[in-house]
Design a protein around this motif. Structure first.
Motif, mmCIF file in Angstrom:
data_model
loop_
_atom_site.group_PDB
_atom_site.id
_atom_site.type_symbol
_atom_site.label_atom_id
_atom_site.label_comp_id
_atom_site.label_asym_id
_atom_site.label_seq_id
_atom_site.Cartn_x
_atom_site.Cartn_y
_atom_site.Cartn_z
ATOM 1 N N PRO A 137 0.845 -1.213 0.000
ATOM 2 C CA PRO A 137 0.000 0.000 0.000
ATOM 3 C C PRO A 137 0.867 1.244 0.000
ATOM 4 N N VAL A 138 0.474 2.250 -0.774
ATOM 5 C CA VAL A 138 1.318 3.426 -0.915
ATOM 6 C C VAL A 138 0.477 4.663 -1.210
ATOM 7 N N PRO A 194 7.733 11.936 8.155
ATOM 8 C CA PRO A 194 9.192 11.869 8.321
ATOM 9 C C PRO A 194 9.799 10.789 7.425
ATOM 10 N N ARG A 195 11.079 10.935 7.143
ATOM 11 C CA ARG A 195 11.775 9.959 6.308
ATOM 12 C C ARG A 195 11.865 8.613 7.032
ATOM 13 N N ALA A 196 11.615 7.550 6.290
ATOM 14 C CA ALA A 196 11.760 6.203 6.847
ATOM 15 C C ALA A 196 13.242 5.873 6.956
ATOM 16 N N CYS A 209 5.391 7.159 6.651
ATOM 17 C CA CYS A 209 6.676 7.822 6.477
ATOM 18 C C CYS A 209 6.965 8.001 4.991
ATOM 19 N N THR A 210 7.843 8.930 4.698
ATOM 20 C CA THR A 210 8.277 9.135 3.320
ATOM 21 C C THR A 210 9.320 8.084 2.974
ATOM 22 N N LEU A 211 9.019 7.282 1.972
ATOM 23 C CA LEU A 211 9.917 6.215 1.546
ATOM 24 C C LEU A 211 10.875 6.684 0.459
ATOM 25 N N ASP A 212 10.429 7.627 -0.354
ATOM 26 C CA ASP A 212 11.266 8.095 -1.451
ATOM 27 C C ASP A 212 10.805 9.493 -1.863
ATOM 28 N N VAL A 213 11.724 10.282 -2.379
ATOM 29 C CA VAL A 213 11.423 11.638 -2.837
ATOM 30 C C VAL A 213 12.105 11.865 -4.180
ATOM 31 N N ASP A 214 11.336 12.354 -5.142
ATOM 32 C CA ASP A 214 11.876 12.721 -6.450
ATOM 33 C C ASP A 214 11.612 14.196 -6.700
ATOM 34 N N THR A 215 12.550 14.854 -7.339
ATOM 35 C CA THR A 215 12.373 16.245 -7.753
ATOM 36 C C THR A 215 12.261 16.290 -9.269
ATOM 37 N N ILE A 216 11.267 16.993 -9.756
ATOM 38 C CA ILE A 216 11.020 17.098 -11.192
ATOM 39 C C ILE A 216 11.047 18.572 -11.574
ATOM 40 N N PRO A 222 11.923 33.206 -21.301
ATOM 41 C CA PRO A 222 12.626 31.925 -21.342
ATOM 42 C C PRO A 222 13.409 31.672 -20.062
ATOM 43 N N GLY A 223 13.600 30.401 -19.760
ATOM 44 C CA GLY A 223 14.404 30.028 -18.610
ATOM 45 C C GLY A 223 13.649 29.903 -17.309
ATOM 46 N N VAL A 224 12.382 30.260 -17.291
ATOM 47 C CA VAL A 224 11.587 30.143 -16.067
ATOM 48 C C VAL A 224 11.210 28.679 -15.864
ATOM 49 N N GLU A 225 11.383 28.196 -14.643
ATOM 50 C CA GLU A 225 11.142 26.790 -14.356
ATOM 51 C C GLU A 225 10.144 26.618 -13.209
ATOM 52 N N VAL A 226 9.522 25.451 -13.177
ATOM 53 C CA VAL A 226 8.632 25.070 -12.085
ATOM 54 C C VAL A 226 9.177 23.775 -11.495
ATOM 55 N N GLU A 227 9.351 23.748 -10.197
ATOM 56 C CA GLU A 227 9.894 22.572 -9.518
ATOM 57 C C GLU A 227 8.783 21.834 -8.781
ATOM 58 N N TYR A 228 8.730 20.515 -8.989
ATOM 59 C CA TYR A 228 7.760 19.661 -8.317
ATOM 60 C C TYR A 228 8.496 18.644 -7.452
ATOM 61 N N VAL A 229 7.811 18.191 -6.412
ATOM 62 C CA VAL A 229 8.354 17.123 -5.570
ATOM 63 C C VAL A 229 7.329 15.990 -5.517
ATOM 64 N N HIS A 230 7.813 14.782 -5.792
ATOM 65 C CA HIS A 230 6.969 13.592 -5.742
ATOM 66 C C HIS A 230 7.364 12.785 -4.509
ATOM 67 N N TYR A 231 6.438 12.685 -3.556
ATOM 68 C CA TYR A 231 6.640 11.898 -2.341
ATOM 69 C C TYR A 231 6.010 10.517 -2.506
ATOM 70 N N THR A 232 6.781 9.480 -2.236
ATOM 71 C CA THR A 232 6.230 8.128 -2.127
ATOM 72 C C THR A 232 6.156 7.819 -0.636
ATOM 73 N N ILE A 233 4.952 7.672 -0.133
ATOM 74 C CA ILE A 233 4.703 7.551 1.292
ATOM 75 C C ILE A 233 4.062 6.206 1.606
ATOM 76 N N GLY A 234 4.539 5.560 2.645
ATOM 77 C CA GLY A 234 3.986 4.254 2.999
ATOM 78 C C GLY A 234 4.174 3.967 4.487
ATOM 79 N N TRP A 235 3.800 2.768 4.877
ATOM 80 C CA TRP A 235 3.897 2.377 6.278
ATOM 81 C C TRP A 235 5.320 1.962 6.613
ATOM 82 N N ALA A 236 5.790 2.405 7.777
ATOM 83 C CA ALA A 236 7.142 2.053 8.220
ATOM 84 C C ALA A 236 7.175 2.033 9.754
#
Length: 401
Positions: free
Chosen positions: A329-330, A353-355, A371-378, A387-401
């Protein structure tokens, strides 16, 4: 594409009777021009240094939003655009007639077919978005597990402010597009593998808004599963939100994409108040059974939201099951990092919190916590004029720990 800024369709488009006299390239540019008006892009969805197979109304440059809105609301110009697109499609046979020169004729018919498809798609958007303040968008997501892309059509409605809270779910945002794209690109990473699909997974979306992510997942299941599943549990996708206006629009979007329902997946929308889940009486269907996957895109607008979401997911996400073959489960959470919402981002890190180490399972007698199992930055291009303007996203994979 070079287009004179803010020129109305009636002034920019060539006469309908002479459409077929123009090259396919020039006609494609004109269709793209109409798309900038009637099917504008989402901001911040083009990932940097990573090719995207998904498509979402993305013209080559942006216009002033207010000026575009005024032009889009002009009923005469919309009617003219509809007539022009209808004329283009009606002259398909003339456009498809390849040039006499063999070099020019190479691939001409295929290009003409693509042009007609684009025009027909945009015509459906223009004809179906006549209500004042509404906006219809079409999205297409490719997946390595599907022969054809998943296509979703959504209607955005005007954002209103009720009790000092804006109905932000009335619009489709870049986070929903990006999460949908990621889900389709790597389904197994999100628990949507073929084996998981056959087990009848239960999927919950928090803050579904217009429903893009839920509809994408439901259409993915519908395309993957066939009548050979007789006797097996159907995948269930539950799209939730809070504001009545957003829920009404969400239900309409579901109906527009599944007018007759679907034989292979159960999709529905429901109201869900994150703040009361843990204090509510025994939950009624569909919240009476735990979910295998919970997803959320851009749903944290106040620091307290992070705590509410944690409590909500704690109550509704299935606990780890040692039974072999059961998926883990995630909870997948994707958020943009906004300069004005630093405290909200910090709150997510605090409540999830980080696992420590690799999470394989929960030892007997140990109370699990999310807990947060993994974090990705996109990183994505903003799509702004500068030009050159960016948007930063964070993808949290959260599960039981």
């Amino acid at each position: 594409m070079t287009v004179a800024p803010l020129v109305s369709p009636s002034a920019r488009l060539p006469p309908i009777r002479r459409i077929h006299e123009h090259s396919i390239e020039s006609l494609e540019n004109l269709v793209d021009y109409l798309r900038t008006i009637y099917n504008p892009p989402l901001r911040g969805i083009r990932r940097i240094n990573q090719p995207s197979k998904a498509k979402a109304t993305t013209p080559s440059h942006r216009r002033g939003d207010e000026d575009l809105a005024l032009l889009r609301a002009d009923e005469f110009e919309r009617a003219y655009a509809i007539r022009w697109l209808t004329g283009l499609i009606a002259q398909a046979s003339l456009i498809q007639a390849a040039p006499m020169d063999d070099e020019e004729g190479y691939g001409h018919e295929d290009k003409a077919d693509v042009l007609i498809h684009k025009a027909a798609s945009l015509l459906a958007v223009c004809a179906g978005a006549a209500a004042a303040g509404t906006l219809t968008r079409r999205f297409s997501f490719g997946s390595p597990l599907l022969d054809l892309p998943v296509e979703v059509q959504l209607t955005d409605i005007p954002i209103s402010v009720e009790s000092d809270a804006a109905t932000v779910g009335a619009h489709t945002w870049g986070s929903a597009f990006l999460l949908s794209e990621m889900l389709m690109e790597t389904p197994a990473r999100f628990g949507l593998s073929e084996d998981a699909s056959l087990s009848g997974p239960r999927i919950l979306e928090l803050g579904a808004g217009t429903g893009l992510v839920s509809l994408t997942v439901a259409k993915f299941f519908s395309a993957r599963l066939t009548s050979t599943r007789a006797g097996l549990a159907k995948p269930t996708v539950i799209a939730t939100d809070y504001h009545p206006a957003v829920l009404d629009n969400l239900a309409q979007n579901i109906k527009a994409n599944f007018p007759e329902g679907d034989a292979h997946v159960l999709l529905s929308s429901h109201a869900l108040d994150w703040s009361t889940v843990t204090n509510a009486p025994p939950p009624a269907p569909p919240f009476d059974k735990p979910f295998d996957i919970v997803i959320g895109a851009d749903i944290v607008y106040e620091p307290i939201h992070a705590s509410w979401i944690r409590d909500c997911v704690s109550a509704l996400l299935r606990r780890p099951d040692p039974v072999e073959g059961h998926s883990t489960p995630v909870f997948h959470l994707l958020i943009p990092l906004r300069p004005t919402h630093v405290s909200e981002s910090r709150a997510i890190d605090e409540v999830f919190p980080r696992a420590r180490g690799t999470v394989i399972g929960i030892e007997p007698g140990t109370a699990p916590k999310l807990c947060t199992l993994d974090v990705d930055t996109i990183i994505c291009e903003a799509g702004d004029a500068k030009p050159g303007v960016e948007v930063e996203y964070v993808h949290y994979t959260i599960g039981w720990a």
